[in-house]
Scaffold this motif. Sequence first.
Motif, PDB file in Angstrom:
ATOM      1  N   ASP A 233      17.389   8.627 -71.959  1.00 48.91           N
ATOM      2  CA  ASP A 233      16.538   8.836 -70.710  1.00 48.91           C
ATOM      3  C   ASP A 233      15.089   8.518 -71.340  1.00 48.91           C
ATOM      4  N   PRO A 234      14.701   7.096 -70.993  1.00 51.60           N
ATOM      5  CA  PRO A 234      13.350   6.647 -71.517  1.00 51.60           C
ATOM      6  C   PRO A 234      12.320   7.231 -70.343  1.00 51.60           C
ATOM      7  N   VAL A 235      11.103   7.040 -70.788  1.00 53.36           N
ATOM      8  CA  VAL A 235       9.932   7.591 -70.067  1.00 53.36           C
ATOM      9  C   VAL A 235      10.013   7.268 -68.456  1.00 53.36           C
ATOM     10  N   SER A 236      10.034   7.932 -67.544  1.00 58.55           N
ATOM     11  CA  SER A 236      10.101   7.639 -66.383  1.00 58.55           C
ATOM     12  C   SER A 236       8.721   7.667 -65.559  1.00 58.55           C
ATOM     13  N   GLN A 237       8.578   7.173 -64.250  1.00 59.39           N
ATOM     14  CA  GLN A 237       7.526   7.185 -63.461  1.00 59.39           C
ATOM     15  C   GLN A 237       6.959   8.598 -63.382  1.00 59.39           C
ATOM     16  N   LYS A 238       8.208   9.508 -63.155  1.00 62.66           N
ATOM     17  CA  LYS A 238       7.937  10.659 -62.849  1.00 62.66           C
ATOM     18  C   LYS A 238       6.868  11.586 -63.918  1.00 62.66           C
ATOM     19  N   GLU A 239       7.335  11.195 -65.317  1.00 65.63           N
ATOM     20  CA  GLU A 239       6.747  11.673 -66.391  1.00 65.63           C
ATOM     21  C   GLU A 239       5.404  11.198 -66.387  1.00 65.63           C
ATOM     22  N   ILE A 240       5.337   9.961 -66.131  1.00 66.54           N
ATOM     23  CA  ILE A 240       3.947   9.344 -66.224  1.00 66.54           C
ATOM     24  C   ILE A 240       2.916   9.782 -65.112  1.00 66.54           C
ATOM     25  N   ASP A 241       3.282   9.985 -64.195  1.00 65.77           N
ATOM     26  CA  ASP A 241       2.680  10.827 -62.870  1.00 65.77           C
ATOM     27  C   ASP A 241       2.216  12.205 -63.124  1.00 65.77           C
ATOM     28  N   ARG A 242       3.225  12.896 -63.931  1.00 62.62           N
ATOM     29  CA  ARG A 242       3.035  14.122 -64.025  1.00 62.62           C
ATOM     30  C   ARG A 242       1.836  14.344 -65.217  1.00 62.62           C
ATOM     31  N   ASN A 243       2.043  13.430 -66.269  1.00 61.37           N
ATOM     32  CA  ASN A 243       1.133  13.533 -67.387  1.00 61.37           C
ATOM     33  C   ASN A 243      -0.217  13.589 -66.913  1.00 61.37           C
TER      34      ASN A 243
ATOM     35  N   GLN B 271      -6.411  22.112 -67.564  1.00 57.79           N
ATOM     36  CA  GLN B 271      -5.659  21.737 -69.091  1.00 57.79           C
ATOM     37  C   GLN B 271      -6.179  20.644 -69.527  1.00 57.79           C
ATOM     38  N   THR B 272      -6.177  19.558 -68.970  1.00 58.69           N
ATOM     39  CA  THR B 272      -6.891  18.269 -69.421  1.00 58.69           C
ATOM     40  C   THR B 272      -6.464  17.940 -70.676  1.00 58.69           C
ATOM     41  N   ASN B 273      -5.123  17.702 -70.712  1.00 58.96           N
ATOM     42  CA  ASN B 273      -4.713  17.026 -72.293  1.00 58.96           C
ATOM     43  C   ASN B 273      -3.441  16.309 -71.736  1.00 58.96           C
ATOM     44  N   ARG B 274      -2.864  15.576 -72.573  1.00 57.88           N
ATOM     45  CA  ARG B 274      -1.718  14.576 -72.367  1.00 57.88           C
ATOM     46  C   ARG B 274      -0.646  14.892 -73.393  1.00 57.88           C
ATOM     47  N   ASN B 275       0.702  14.396 -72.921  1.00 56.93           N
ATOM     48  CA  ASN B 275       1.518  14.419 -73.749  1.00 56.93           C
ATOM     49  C   ASN B 275       1.775  13.153 -74.561  1.00 56.93           C
ATOM     50  N   PRO B 276       1.298  12.744 -75.775  1.00 56.77           N
ATOM     51  CA  PRO B 276       1.309  11.734 -76.390  1.00 56.77           C
ATOM     52  C   PRO B 276       2.604  10.784 -76.316  1.00 56.77           C
ATOM     53  N   TYR B 277       3.745  11.619 -76.271  1.00 61.51           N
ATOM     54  CA  TYR B 277       5.094  10.847 -76.212  1.00 61.51           C
ATOM     55  C   TYR B 277       5.580  10.263 -75.094  1.00 61.51           C
ATOM     56  N   ILE B 278       4.789  10.657 -74.006  1.00 62.73           N
ATOM     57  CA  ILE B 278       4.891   9.911 -72.756  1.00 62.73           C
ATOM     58  C   ILE B 278       4.110   8.747 -72.629  1.00 62.73           C
ATOM     59  N   ASP B 279       2.707   8.982 -73.158  1.00 61.95           N
ATOM     60  CA  ASP B 279       1.934   7.653 -73.196  1.00 61.95           C
ATOM     61  C   ASP B 279       2.357   6.631 -74.204  1.00 61.95           C
TER      62      ASP B 279
END
Length: 541
Positions: free
Chosen positions: A322-332, A341-349
């Motif tokens: 399950d590679p990175v999806s647009q859902k995850e990008i948008d959520r990030n 919270q203003t931070n990011r999940n680097p494994y999505i980016d």
Amino acid sequence: TGSGSNNYLTIKSLTDPLTVSPSNGTVYNPGQTIGNGTVVSYNSTTSFVATGLTTSTQYYFYVFAANTGCTGEPFYSSSLTGNSTTTNVAGGIPSGYYSSASGTCQPLKTALRNITANGAGVISYADLYTAYQYTDLHRNDANTADIIWDMYSDNPTGAEPYTYTYGTNECGNYNSEADCYNREHSTPASWFSDASPMYTDIHHVFPTDGFVNNIRSNYPYGEVVTATKTTLNGSKLGTGSNFGYSGIVFEPITAYKGDFGRASLYMATRYENEIISNNWASNSTANAVFLSTTDEPDAAKRKLQIYDAWYLRTIFKWLDLDPVSQKEIDRNNAVYYQTNQTNRNPYIDHPEYAAMVFQCTGLLPVTIVNFTAQKNNESVLLKWYATFETSFKQYDVERSRDGITFSKIGEVAGRNLSDYNFTDIDLPRGSVVYYRLKMIDLDGKFEYSKIVSVRLNNNFFNAIVYPNPTFGKLNIKLDQALSFAGTLSIADVTGRLVKQQSVSSGTLNIGLDVSNLSGGRYFIKIITGNEVINQSFVVIK
């Protein structure tokens, strides 16, 4: 609000005033047009979320109170009017956010820890519900309303077994699925003793059905062999077989396995210090997942790996499924731009960071990530990152002119490096060239990487044009016969096409009559299936 109102109609518009008022007796659906406006929502909640807006744009909002308790309802009464201008932020990784991320393994992991920790805000437990209107909504199957994106109940390939409306279906008590949604700690809160800031870190706390959340309990994620419970969307609880671990696990559907895997890697990175110093492995059922001091006495090795071998291998299996999806990008993006919270999940980016960080554990099969090909003058530079190599021999570099038939052009020995490169200096003739890597183990077993391509747009300087300048006759001599049929065109200095003709495969010499052209410089382009040849000549009158 009007007296006796129990529903509210919200309309958005780019202009003010609203040209048409809602009609009594008419129920309006989201997306429906009313005059110069569009319906945002029609429900009993006293808040709304408008999605799909354009950046740097002023919107006007009109809220009408509705009474649905009488014959001929609804009756629309008083209204509220307001406006707001969207920001110029369209999302995406902020410039320079990962500028300090360098190296591999523990140095990179710690750099990512610092990036995700420094300046990160802490939101309250109640604020998680508020944030979900930005992070976890999507359109329903009928495209008529926004619903909670619940990975424990969503069905990506068919009808949802049930849906939740933001703000109206929060738990609450539940007795079965579809009763309400709550906040699921994908890394169970008992594993870190409900401590802050982990308890409200939205990167791992997702909205899910309360009943399924309870079924999952504090069991680790994994793949189920014998299910004791199966949810309506196909998630399972039961005994598993996961790289040697046969305990009880919870398995989400494949479409979201990568989401939970990347959330786990985020937790192992953002809280690497807390996990080691507070010995999370000693809490509740966490020992099934986290390395203990008995498993690995070396604190430095525990800090890098964090998880037991079986769990880390399962995560990486799921990342591939399950590679990175647009859902995850948008959520990030929403977590960074629309919550405190203003931070990011680097494994999505940067999905390649996963292998670059955890490769030194020695637990992962050789995997190529971020394989690229880049034109560099008259050569092509190939670069790739590799996970930690065990029992590995070499990479054979293979090239193709059609993306189907490949031949070996070189080899690179496996040296347990994080990044490799190879330069192809003997480029073939053609407009596009394709590359792949053959990864060969010591026992002779091999796998292929993905195929990458690069456009060459070669100028064949060995294509001779004579006489040049010319008075009317022109000859083109190619260094090799054309592999495919194509087209020869001549354009003047303004780009205007002045002559065009077909050329056949196998052509080596071409004669042209250009006596009808005016004096000046002209440009020849020959294009075939995989070849581009450019030359110029001058006509003298």
